[in-house]
Design a protein around this motif. Structure first.
Motif, PDB file in Angstrom:
ATOM      1  N   LEU A   1      39.319  58.091  33.862  1.00  0.00           N
ATOM      2  CA  LEU A   1      38.186  58.366  34.742  1.00  0.00           C
ATOM      3  C   LEU A   1      36.849  57.972  34.116  1.00  0.00           C
ATOM      4  N   TRP A   2      36.616  58.459  32.883  1.00  0.00           N
ATOM      5  CA  TRP A   2      35.331  58.220  32.234  1.00  0.00           C
ATOM      6  C   TRP A   2      35.083  56.721  32.042  1.00  0.00           C
ATOM      7  N   ALA A   3      36.086  56.023  31.528  1.00  0.00           N
ATOM      8  CA  ALA A   3      35.930  54.588  31.249  1.00  0.00           C
ATOM      9  C   ALA A   3      35.723  53.796  32.545  1.00  0.00           C
ATOM     10  N   ALA A   4      36.493  54.142  33.584  1.00  0.00           N
ATOM     11  CA  ALA A   4      36.389  53.401  34.848  1.00  0.00           C
ATOM     12  C   ALA A   4      35.024  53.630  35.503  1.00  0.00           C
ATOM     13  N   VAL A   5      34.549  54.860  35.454  1.00  0.00           N
ATOM     14  CA  VAL A   5      33.263  55.164  36.099  1.00  0.00           C
ATOM     15  C   VAL A   5      32.114  54.506  35.331  1.00  0.00           C
ATOM     16  N   ALA A   6      32.155  54.596  33.990  1.00  0.00           N
ATOM     17  CA  ALA A   6      31.098  53.974  33.176  1.00  0.00           C
ATOM     18  C   ALA A   6      31.095  52.459  33.414  1.00  0.00           C
ATOM     19  N   THR A   7      32.271  51.868  33.527  1.00  0.00           N
ATOM     20  CA  THR A   7      32.371  50.419  33.751  1.00  0.00           C
ATOM     21  C   THR A   7      31.818  50.053  35.123  1.00  0.00           C
ATOM     22  N   ALA A   8      32.184  50.828  36.135  1.00  0.00           N
ATOM     23  CA  ALA A   8      31.697  50.544  37.496  1.00  0.00           C
ATOM     24  C   ALA A   8      30.174  50.671  37.545  1.00  0.00           C
ATOM     25  N   ARG A   9      29.636  51.674  36.861  1.00  0.00           N
ATOM     26  CA  ARG A   9      28.170  51.869  36.888  1.00  0.00           C
ATOM     27  C   ARG A   9      27.451  50.724  36.181  1.00  0.00           C
ATOM     28  N   GLY A  10      28.115  50.130  35.198  1.00  0.00           N
ATOM     29  CA  GLY A  10      27.462  49.064  34.422  1.00  0.00           C
ATOM     30  C   GLY A  10      27.832  47.669  34.900  1.00  0.00           C
ATOM     31  N   LEU A  11      28.612  47.570  35.987  1.00  0.00           N
ATOM     32  CA  LEU A  11      29.100  46.253  36.429  1.00  0.00           C
ATOM     33  C   LEU A  11      27.947  45.353  36.868  1.00  0.00           C
ATOM     34  N   ASP A  12      27.994  44.099  36.397  1.00  0.00           N
ATOM     35  CA  ASP A  12      27.021  43.121  36.876  1.00  0.00           C
ATOM     36  C   ASP A  12      27.698  42.325  37.993  1.00  0.00           C
ATOM     37  N   PRO A  13      27.333  42.591  39.253  1.00  0.00           N
ATOM     38  CA  PRO A  13      28.040  41.938  40.365  1.00  0.00           C
ATOM     39  C   PRO A  13      27.892  40.423  40.363  1.00  0.00           C
ATOM     40  N   LYS A  14      27.052  39.888  39.480  1.00  0.00           N
ATOM     41  CA  LYS A  14      26.930  38.414  39.429  1.00  0.00           C
ATOM     42  C   LYS A  14      28.106  37.816  38.672  1.00  0.00           C
ATOM     43  N   GLU A  15      28.835  38.661  37.936  1.00  0.00           N
ATOM     44  CA  GLU A  15      29.935  38.135  37.119  1.00  0.00           C
ATOM     45  C   GLU A  15      31.291  38.254  37.817  1.00  0.00           C
ATOM     46  N   LEU A  16      31.393  37.624  38.974  1.00  0.00           N
ATOM     47  CA  LEU A  16      32.636  37.731  39.743  1.00  0.00           C
ATOM     48  C   LEU A  16      33.327  36.372  39.888  1.00  0.00           C
ATOM     49  N   GLU A  17      32.891  35.434  39.083  1.00  0.00           N
ATOM     50  CA  GLU A  17      33.407  34.066  39.243  1.00  0.00           C
ATOM     51  C   GLU A  17      34.725  33.808  38.510  1.00  0.00           C
ATOM     52  N   ASP A  18      35.103  34.683  37.598  1.00  0.00           N
ATOM     53  CA  ASP A  18      36.303  34.522  36.781  1.00  0.00           C
ATOM     54  C   ASP A  18      37.548  34.252  37.651  1.00  0.00           C
ATOM     55  N   PRO A  19      38.199  33.083  37.509  1.00  0.00           N
ATOM     56  CA  PRO A  19      39.362  32.783  38.360  1.00  0.00           C
ATOM     57  C   PRO A  19      40.512  33.768  38.171  1.00  0.00           C
ATOM     58  N   ASP A  20      40.612  34.397  36.993  1.00  0.00           N
ATOM     59  CA  ASP A  20      41.680  35.373  36.755  1.00  0.00           C
ATOM     60  C   ASP A  20      41.571  36.572  37.704  1.00  0.00           C
ATOM     61  N   LEU A  21      40.379  36.799  38.231  1.00  0.00           N
ATOM     62  CA  LEU A  21      40.195  37.943  39.134  1.00  0.00           C
ATOM     63  C   LEU A  21      40.973  37.759  40.431  1.00  0.00           C
ATOM     64  N   ARG A  22      41.362  36.530  40.740  1.00  0.00           N
ATOM     65  CA  ARG A  22      42.016  36.246  42.021  1.00  0.00           C
ATOM     66  C   ARG A  22      43.515  36.517  42.001  1.00  0.00           C
ATOM     67  N   GLY A  23      44.104  36.739  40.835  1.00  0.00           N
ATOM     68  CA  GLY A  23      45.559  36.884  40.731  1.00  0.00           C
ATOM     69  C   GLY A  23      46.101  38.225  41.224  1.00  0.00           C
ATOM     70  N   THR A  24      47.436  38.288  41.344  1.00  0.00           N
ATOM     71  CA  THR A  24      48.085  39.522  41.816  1.00  0.00           C
ATOM     72  C   THR A  24      47.900  40.677  40.855  1.00  0.00           C
ATOM     73  N   ALA A  25      47.981  40.389  39.554  1.00  0.00           N
ATOM     74  CA  ALA A  25      47.853  41.470  38.565  1.00  0.00           C
ATOM     75  C   ALA A  25      46.482  42.128  38.688  1.00  0.00           C
ATOM     76  N   ALA A  26      45.448  41.302  38.888  1.00  0.00           N
ATOM     77  CA  ALA A  26      44.085  41.837  39.027  1.00  0.00           C
ATOM     78  C   ALA A  26      43.977  42.688  40.297  1.00  0.00           C
ATOM     79  N   GLY A  27      44.683  42.261  41.355  1.00  0.00           N
ATOM     80  CA  GLY A  27      44.652  43.015  42.612  1.00  0.00           C
ATOM     81  C   GLY A  27      45.328  44.367  42.468  1.00  0.00           C
ATOM     82  N   ASP A  28      46.455  44.383  41.792  1.00  0.00           N
ATOM     83  CA  ASP A  28      47.170  45.649  41.571  1.00  0.00           C
ATOM     84  C   ASP A  28      46.316  46.592  40.724  1.00  0.00           C
ATOM     85  N   ALA A  29      45.716  46.031  39.673  1.00  0.00           N
ATOM     86  CA  ALA A  29      44.873  46.849  38.784  1.00  0.00           C
ATOM     87  C   ALA A  29      43.677  47.399  39.560  1.00  0.00           C
TER      88      ALA A  29
END
Ligand code: DC
Length: 211
Positions: A52-80
């Motif tokens: 919980l703590w790690a996920a919330v801290a990460t979400a609060r600090g997310l830079d929405p400009k960094e969404l270009e990573d092609p690995d984000l499109r895979g099934t594993a990323a979707g499940d996670a």
């Protein structure tokens, strides 16, 4: 103007959202990428996805400009992503960005699971895109086959069913058909036909000049 596109994994909602945004001259946000990026960053920092703590801290600090990573499109990323997406505080941390994006002139198309129900309940147009799990699995499987990924149709179908269950069964902002959403079943439609049907729905709802 805000167009909300919701629906389950591999329903074709992402492709549809992108094409509609191009057609209308609107901005487009694939909100699944936000959850995918949070999950990636939590894992990269060495934490469990349900920490919980790690996920919330990460979400609060997310830079929405960094969404270009092609690995984000895979099934594993979707499940996670669907695991961190169950945490209400993670969802809350990503809400303001999505709502601000939706207000960008001249308009925006957002796709996800809770756009019409939670993120933009007053969206001008809400479309819930769906297709049978078997059709969605077949589409995904064909994509994987073309890329030479050695994964069976049965595995893809099982993954889709698990994800559907997790996304619609969670307590907070589950995937639902908003009461005022229009249903678009693409089970028997090509991408082109689904696009034409969506344009027809938008036209019927608001008669946008671009449609
Ligand atoms: O749309 P997608 O497959 O990229 O989404 C990945 C996961 O992120 C999805 O299984 C659940 C979560 N998600 C969500 O909970 N709410 C959204 N608006 C978008 C995605």
């Amino acid at each position: 103007m805000i167009v909300a596109i919701d629906g389950p994994a591999a329903s074709g909602k992402g492709t549809l959202a992108k094409r509609l945004a191009e057609h209308l001259g609107f901005h487009c946000l694939d909100t699944g990428l936000l959850y995918r990026a949070v999950a990636r960053d939590v894992a990269q920092r060495g934490f469990r996805l349900d920490d919980l703590w790690a996920a919330v801290a990460t979400a609060r600090g997310l830079d929405p400009k960094e969404l270009e990573d092609p690995d984000l499109r895979g099934t594993a990323a979707g499940d996670a992503a669907s695991i961190v997406a169950r945490i209400p505080e993670v969802r809350a941390a990503l809400l303001a960005y999505q709502r601000d994006f939706a207000r960008r002139p001249p308009g925006a198309v957002l796709d996800g699971r809770d756009i019409g129900s939670v993120v933009c309940p007053a969206a001008d147009v809400k479309i819930f895109v769906t297709a049978t799990p078997e059709v969605r699995a077949r589409r995904r499987f064909t994509e994987f086959e073309a890329r030479g990924a050695g994964i069976s149709y049965e595995t893809v179908l099982a993954d889709i069913l698990i994800r559907d269950q997790r996304d619609s069964g969670r307590a907070n902002a589950p995937m639902v058909l908003a009461t005022d959403a229009m249903l678009l079943d693409t089970s028997n439609l090509s991408i082109e036909a689904a696009f034409d049907a969506a344009v027809g729905l938008i036209k019927r709802k608001i008669g946008h000049p671009g449609c």
